[in-house]
Design an enzyme around this catalytic site. Structure first.
Site, PDB file in Angstrom:
ATOM      1  N   HIS A 118      67.979  45.924  35.394  1.00 53.41           N
ATOM      2  CA  HIS A 118      68.887  45.121  36.335  1.00 53.41           C
ATOM      3  C   HIS A 118      70.240  45.546  35.862  1.00 53.41           C
ATOM      4  CE1 HIS A 118      70.610  41.753  38.474  1.00 53.41           C
ATOM      5  NE2 HIS A 118      71.563  41.796  37.632  1.00 53.41           N
ATOM      6  N   GLU A 119      70.460  45.626  34.623  1.00 54.93           N
ATOM      7  CA  GLU A 119      71.815  46.133  34.218  1.00 54.93           C
ATOM      8  C   GLU A 119      72.182  47.510  34.271  1.00 54.93           C
ATOM      9  OE1 GLU A 119      73.924  43.912  33.383  1.00 54.93           O
ATOM     10  OE2 GLU A 119      72.434  42.235  33.523  1.00 54.93           O
ATOM     11  N   HIS A 165      73.481  48.065  37.664  1.00 51.08           N
ATOM     12  CA  HIS A 165      74.917  47.996  37.612  1.00 51.08           C
ATOM     13  C   HIS A 165      75.685  49.223  37.138  1.00 51.08           C
ATOM     14  CE1 HIS A 165      74.821  43.922  39.124  1.00 51.08           C
ATOM     15  NE2 HIS A 165      74.255  43.476  37.955  1.00 51.08           N
TER      16      HIS A 165
END
Length: 678
Positions: free
Chosen positions: A189-190, A193
């Protein structure tokens, strides 16, 4: 899917522009409110405070003496509005400059993060670092430093302006309560980003909103001052009254600023969290990983909340809600937990698991120990037979792979890490050994050239580094060409721990290696450039790379140099022109010509890449495709050629995941062509 990465970058750029627009609207609102509140306060003071009537009448501000009439002192509200503008603008500029110099590291340290190192952490920390290494190698970005936040909640964040200065922060609650699949989902998920450009916008948002929040902070300071002054001197009642009114006004304005800041955060954050969740599922092919992490947050007493004082200003950066955001969802930076879970797992029954930290620690400690043991066992196995060629289809239209990685890439990265000898991995993960590893990777394959490089290095490097290098050289010489670029990425967190004097000495050694011989291979030179690019932001003041070109038509000269160099390196003299013609089909608006080998020096290529890095994102993918067309022109792709393509993509800020192996063939001479010196 080539356009997806570049479309996401363009979307992030547009969102940043909207962020600036919303900030300007917020500033207009704050300045207007300051003007109105000050005007009202002055009017009330003139009516109810005779002691200040003379001070605030028209004569004091340019009224006509003896006229007997006073005009309203508009100068005061105008000055107050101008002061608010200066305060907000100055606070924003100061915070942006502070974040620019510190990057993601300053955010992590302000949140109480502690830098993790592979040689001084426990099993949970080692598992986290290994997951991050796998994800970085699989996605084609530099391995970021990892910071551990001593917080019981489950949360994480990515911070930085670019992959070169990015850091990851993970809470103690996350590594203690999540299993490996769930932790992998959070890290994916990170990384989403990071790849999508969200990280850059997030850190800019901190700087932009800081100025808006300063008014409230100043009001609180003045309120404390007023309370203190009122207790010490009663004959200054009117002064204290004015100070009290001003402080309350500033607190009200600060509340307005906080409200606007929260709305701005919510406007730019929530939808991106859904997209990052979806990307994490796409990257890992395991929806149970990230969904399980979200369910653990719901079942953990501490949830995802953070106690750090700076958590509020960074709330939009977290994996899950990090601070209390009010009773309504108007200013929520993240979608509701249940909605995020249902978007990933539509069959979820709405119940959260019971998460007990003590039991979880024991379970995951055994899992981590088993994983470390399996990795060590795999590392001791005989490596796969080296391959010299890769599947042509995996290189052709290479831009399709930029910013895209899958579970297969992660599995490949896991196997690659297991096959790198433990002695080499251990050296790459600590500052002293990492320098020796880099030196070894940049040494030429030819014995005579390598000896000249070593002789030049001995005049710059200390004896201990030379001895460490000579011990590692036999291991590096047997290293699969595919592992060279990932191994270089593994050294970056350790190299970022060097002091400035150490980096200066290290940089001098790199220069001596490159200048030791005019026949340094383009691949080895590219490794050095990738290394320099990702370290420069840590030790030098770097200006933000601005886009200067929104098309390729005017870049015929640098494109000709770059593509001609690749053509000369990967093809015989009579095939180079045909290879360049293949690339010309990818760039019909560009006038390409085959540059002579003598003009394809390393310095010329460096100048060309620096110029091409200023092209708009969507056109960089076309450049990568043109480079791939040159490499594929002869119908075969050697491993070193494929890794060279990945290195060039990195220099163009286009992260490309590893090119998965194709058919295995007998090893032959790998990329031994050379170009002229710098």
């Amino acid at each position: 899917m080539a356009t997806n990465f570049f479309q996401r970058q363009e979307t992030a750029r547009r969102n940043t522009a909207w962020l600036v627009v919303m900030f300007l609207l917020a500033v207009v609102g704050i300045v207007g409110s300051t003007f109105a509140i000050t005007a009202f306060a002055v009017a009330q003071t003139r009516s109810y405070s005779p002691d200040y009537k003379e001070l605030l009448d028209g004569q004091a501000f340019g009224g006509r003496p003896g006229s007997g009439k006073s005009t309203y002192p508009w100068e005061i509200p105008f000055m107050a509005g101008a002061g608010a503008l200066v305060l907000v603008g100055g606070g924003t500029l100061w915070k942006v400059a502070e974040l620019r110099s510190g990057g993601g590291q300053s955010v992590a340290e302000k949140l109480g993060g502690r830098r993790l190192h592979a040689d001084n952490g426990g099993l949970h920390e080692r598992r986290l670092l290994n997951v991050v290494e796998e994800m970085a190698i699989a996605s084609g970005v530099p391995v970021p430093p990892v910071y551990l936040l001593d917080e019981p909640g489950i949360n994480a964040f990515a911070a930085g302006y670019s992959p070169s200065d990015a850091v990851l922060g993970v809470t103690r609650g996350a590594i203690d309560n999540l299993n490996r699949d769930q932790l992998q989902g959070v890290i994916a998920h990170e990384f989403s980003h990071l790849l999508n450009g969200d990280m850059r916008m997030n850190i800019r948002l901190i700087g932009i909103l800081h100025g808006i929040l300063l008014l409230g902070l100043l009001g609180q300071m003045l309120l404390r001052t007023a309370a203190y002054s009122g207790g010490r001197s009663r004959d200054k009642g009117n002064s204290v009254l004015v100070l009290l009114v001003v402080s309350i006004a500033l607190i009200v304005l600060g509340f307005v600023g906080s409200l606007m800041g929260g709305l701005i955060k919510a406007a730019v954050s929530r939808q991106r969290e859904y997209l990052a969740d979806a990307s994490a599922v796409q990257f890992t092919r395991n929806p149970d990983g990230i969904a399980g992490a979200l369910k653990c947050i719901g079942g953990l007493m501490a949830g995802s909340k953070l106690k750090a004082a700076a958590a509020a200003e960074a709330s939009h950066m977290f994996f899950a809600t990090g601070v209390w955001e009010g009773f309504t969802s108007a200013m929520a930076t993240h979608p509701p937990l249940a909605k995020r879970i249902l978007a990933i797992d539509p069959r979820w029954d709405g119940t959260y698991p019971q998460v007990a930290a003590e039991a979880s620690m024991a379970t995951h400690a055994g899992e981590a120990a088993a994983f470390v043991g399996n990795a060590a066992q795999a590392a001791g196995l005989a490596p796969r037979k080296p391959t010299n060629e890769v599947d042509l289809r995996s290189v052709d239209n290479a831009a399709d792979n930029i910013g895209q990685f899958t579970e297969q890439h992660q599995q490949y990265a896991r196997e690659l890490l297991a096959e790198i000898p433990p002695q080499l991995l251990g050296a790459a993960r600590e500052p002293f050994g990492a320098r020796a590893v880099v030196f070894g990777l940049l040494l030429d394959s030819e014995t005579s050239v390598r000896e000249r490089q070593l002789a030049a290095l001995e005049t710059k490097a200390d004896r201990a580094s030379i001895e460490a290098l000579r011990k590692l050289l036999p291991i590096i010489a047997r290293l699969d060409a595919r592992a060279r670029l990932p191994l270089l990425d593994l050294t970056l967190p350790a190299l970022r721990s060097m002091s400035s004097p150490q980096y200066t000495a290290f940089d001098a050694c790199l220069t001596s290696l490159i200048e030791a011989d005019n026949r340094l291979s383009l691949f080895e030179w590219t490794l050095g450039r990738v290394l320099e690019r990702h370290l420069a932001s840590e030790y030098r003041d770097q200006r933000h790379m601005r886009i200067h070109y929104y098309g390729l038509a005017k870049l015929g000269e640098p494109l000709s140099i770059l593509l001609s160099t690749i053509a000369h390196v990967g093809h015989s003299a009579d095939r180079a022109a045909a290879a360049l013609a293949t690339a010309a089909q990818q760039l019909p608006e560009v006038q390409l010509k085959l540059a002579p080998r003598t003009e394809c020096s390393l310095s010329a290529v460096e100048k060309a890449l620096d110029q091409l890095a200023r092209v708009a994102e969507k056109h960089r993918g076309r450049i990568v495709d043109a480079c791939a067309a040159v490499i594929c022109a002869d119908g075969e792709v050697k491993v070193a050629e494929a890794e060279l393509l990945r290195g060039i993509s990195d220099l163009l800020d286009c992260p490309m995941p590893p090119i998965l192996p194709g058919q295995e063939v007998e090893a032959s001479s790998v990329f031994k062509a050379h170009v002229g010196g710098a």
